[in-house]
Design a protein around this motif. Structure first.
Motif: not given
Length: 656
Positions: A3-6, A56-58, A62-63, A346-349
């Motif tokens: 749910s959270y990708r900070l 924008d980059g984050l 996928g964040y 974030v790709a591994l998440a």
């Protein structure tokens, strides 16, 4: 997907042309001005522009959220209640300026459907707040009311804010901005933190916001082991079930190191949890070198995917540590290696079984393809892949099979010989490491292999490099890694030999000792000649090691005796640690009096030396520790010098 990708959002606000050292938070010490308008608005505007692009980059990676610092700089106390700040107070005017700037970030985050969290230390204060409160005490009703009022004002002034992130386990000391913005360790027991949570949570619930409590702690007070103690965690958070409450936990039982087990508090009952990661690896040269997090984060994220207690993660791209250089920041607040680590995590998440090597190669080919040859990107990908092993062998000392895992409330780091950019000459630490490794010779051989491999990569990258800025960053980064690992090899080989000689009957001749000292000093001089004038890739901080080498030249017998005692003291502690290791003063106390006796020029014990020794035999709370420990430690090579420059003040440790 979690749910959270900070991610944090401090990097874009740093000005690399201004001095910076403490990465623990947003660079307010660069931005705050002593005179009107009290904020460097030009730097702030530039930072906002970079941060908008960073958002924008984050988001593209996928964040879905960011975290910014801090409550103290965003609260003006303009809402209902007694005024705390005068209308023209610099603190109030700064808060209004930062709120205007952050509003544009929060609005852009909302447009991207991203969370926007604000951090705070507990307890933060300003001179006006201290005056309004009176006694800074966790039980002071006025302080409780002002904390609740500050939080309500934040949510009203910046309605896009998703919630508050609270750090209570490290505050004050080097984290303070003079006397204007200070931190205080008030919540040092489970009961105190639970009460604080119960005071802040209703404000968050009333506004539909989240309260995130971090478990990071550095050994102070009862909560000193909250980061790694399941029992302490249960006492603090057990039975708290509000959906508006989260707990944020580092992935290991200590700080962001390798070669540690999983944090035993992950997955425990209570509030749902976030996992903390670090991409700009502070203990691995601040992103100046490649530092693959593939294996480190894959394991944690694979567990998280199967754990209903895990709500997500928070990744640090610019937060943490003392040191680094301009190349740590890059042009936009992060450099290529940090950005790559961010993309990998974030790709591994999203897919824990990700073919990470293919992902990294594709990412680097895409990123470098327009400014370099495919061969260059391939070699850079190979270096990134192997960087974890290079660091574990050449910067760490691989696994420490004889390690003492806990010292009081602290889970010991496997990287004790160097603190950020500063190798230590602490004789007790080197004596401990000599006994903790499988064998010093094995460590030295593995270190030599890492140096050879790093040099090979540096040569291969230089051979196929183009002139583009980012390509040259990779080339310099590989050269820097090879040179730093070579110096690490030389220092550990020298220090292990010094500790080994302390245990033999016939020590080396003075001429042999001088020769070995000269060889290490030559290696240091070469490193400083190459990197000493560079601000992008700065030289390591070697004064502490150089001071020991100078002492060995002028007082070899004294240093030899100190080394011998350090070996004996560490051996004693290993056998009696249940009794001795009740706190951080155990090792120092065990060596205090004897080191003073051995170090006295005429072998006699003066009054100052006696006072020092007795102070170091006393518990850590002894007041003499505050005044005498820094001098004593430098004089007798007891503790790393960086201990007295970073983290909470000694007073916090004494009173904790």
């Amino acid at each position: 997907m979690l749910s959270y990708r900070l991610a944090d959002l401090s990097g874009p606000f740093f000005d690399p042309e201004k001095p910076f050292r403490n990465w623990s938070s947003f660079p307010y010490d660069q931005l705050d001005l002593p005179t009107a308008p009290y904020v460097d608005l030009h730097q702030l505007d530039q930072g906002v522009a970079r941060a908008l692009a960073h958002l924008d980059g984050l988001h593209a990676q996928g964040y879905n959220g960011v975290v910014v610092d801090n409550l103290a700089h965003l609260v003006a106390f303009d809402g209902p209640g007694e005024p705390v700040y005068a209308a023209d107070s610099p603190v109030r005017r700064r808060a209004l300026a930062y709120r205007r700037a952050f509003a544009s970030l929060a609005e852009h985050a909302a447009a991207l459907d991203m969370h926007f969290f604000v951090t705070t230390d507990m307890q933060w204060s300003t001179p006006e707040l201290r005056h309004a409160v009176g006694v800074l005490d966790a039980g002071n009703a006025r302080l409780v009311a002002l904390n609740q009022r500050a939080l309500a004002e934040l949510f009203a002034a910046l309605p896009q804010v998703s919630g508050l992130v609270v750090r209570m386990g490290e505050a004050g000391g080097a984290h303070n901005q003079g006397d204007t913005y200070t931190g205080h360790m008030l919540y040092t027991t489970s009961a105190a933190l639970r009460t604080l949570t119960e005071q802040l949570l209703p404000v968050c619930e009333a506004h539909g916001k989240q309260l995130i409590i971090r478990t990071w702690s550095v050994g102070i007070g009862e909560l000193g082991d909250l980061i790694c103690s399941p029992a302490r965690y249960a006492a603090t958070f057990g039975g708290l079930t509000s959906p508006n409450l989260l707990v944020s936990i580092k992935h290991g039982p200590a700080d962001f190191f390798r070669l540690l087990p999983t944090n035993p508090t992950l997955g425990l009952p209570g509030p749902r949890q976030l996992i903390e990661f670090q991409h700009r690896r502070e203990y691995e040269l601040f992103g100046l070198v490649p530092s693959s997090i593939v294996a480190l984060h894959r394991e944690a994220l694979a567990r998280a995917a199967d754990d209903p207690q895990c709500a997500g993660f928070w990744a640090w791209n610019s937060t943490g540590g003392w040191g680094g250089g301009q190349a740590s920041l890059g042009q936009s607040g992060w450099n290529l290696w940090t950005e790559l680590n961010s993309a990998v995590t974030v790709a591994l998440a999203a897919q824990p079984t990700l073919a990470s090597e293919t992902f990294v190669r594709d990412w680097l080919q895409t990123r470098l393809g327009l400014v370099s040859s495919p061969a260059f990107a391939e070699v850079a990908a190979d270096l990134y892949r192997d960087s974890a092993q290079l660091l574990e062998q050449g910067w760490y000392m691989s696994h420490l099979p004889q390690a003492v895992n806990r010292l009081g409330g602290i889970y010991l780091s496997p990287l004790l010989w160097v603190w950020w950019m500063r190798p230590t000459a602490s004789l007790p630490i080197w004596a401990y490491l000599a006994g903790a490794v499988a064998s010093p010779q094995t460590v030295i051989e593995a270190s030599a292999q890492a140096v050879a491999q790093a040099r090979m990569y540096a040569e291969r990258l230089a051979e196929c490099a183009a002139e583009a800025t980012e390509v040259q960053f990779v080339v310099d980064s590989a050269r820097y890694l090879a040179d730093v690992l070579a110096l690490a090899y030389a220092i550990r080989a020298f220090m292990f030999a010094l500790l080994q000689q302390a245990q033999v009957v016939e020590p080396r001749s003075r001429s042999d000792l001088r020769k070995e000292v000269a060889q290490l000093m030559e290696q240091i001089a070469m490193h400083q000649a190459t990197w000493g004038q560079r601000r992008d890739f700065p030289a390591l901080e070697l004064e502490e090691v150089e001071r020991l080498l100078a002492d060995l030249c002028t007082h070899p017998r004294r240093v030899a005796l100190q080394a011998r005692l350090a070996v004996a003291a560490v051996g004693l502690i290993r056998h009696e640690r249940k009794r001795v290791l009740a706190g951080a003063a155990g090792l120092v106390g065990a060596t205090g009096v004897a080191l003073v006796l051995l170090g006295h020029r005429h072998g006699r014990l003066g009054l100052a030396s006696l006072a020092t020794g007795l102070a170091l035999l006393a518990p850590l709370r002894h007041q003499a520790l505050h005044a005498l420990l820094p001098w004593f430690s430098q004089r007798f090579n007891v503790l790393p010098s960086i201990f007295f420059e970073t983290g909470p003040a000694l007073r916090e440790w004494v009173e904790g």
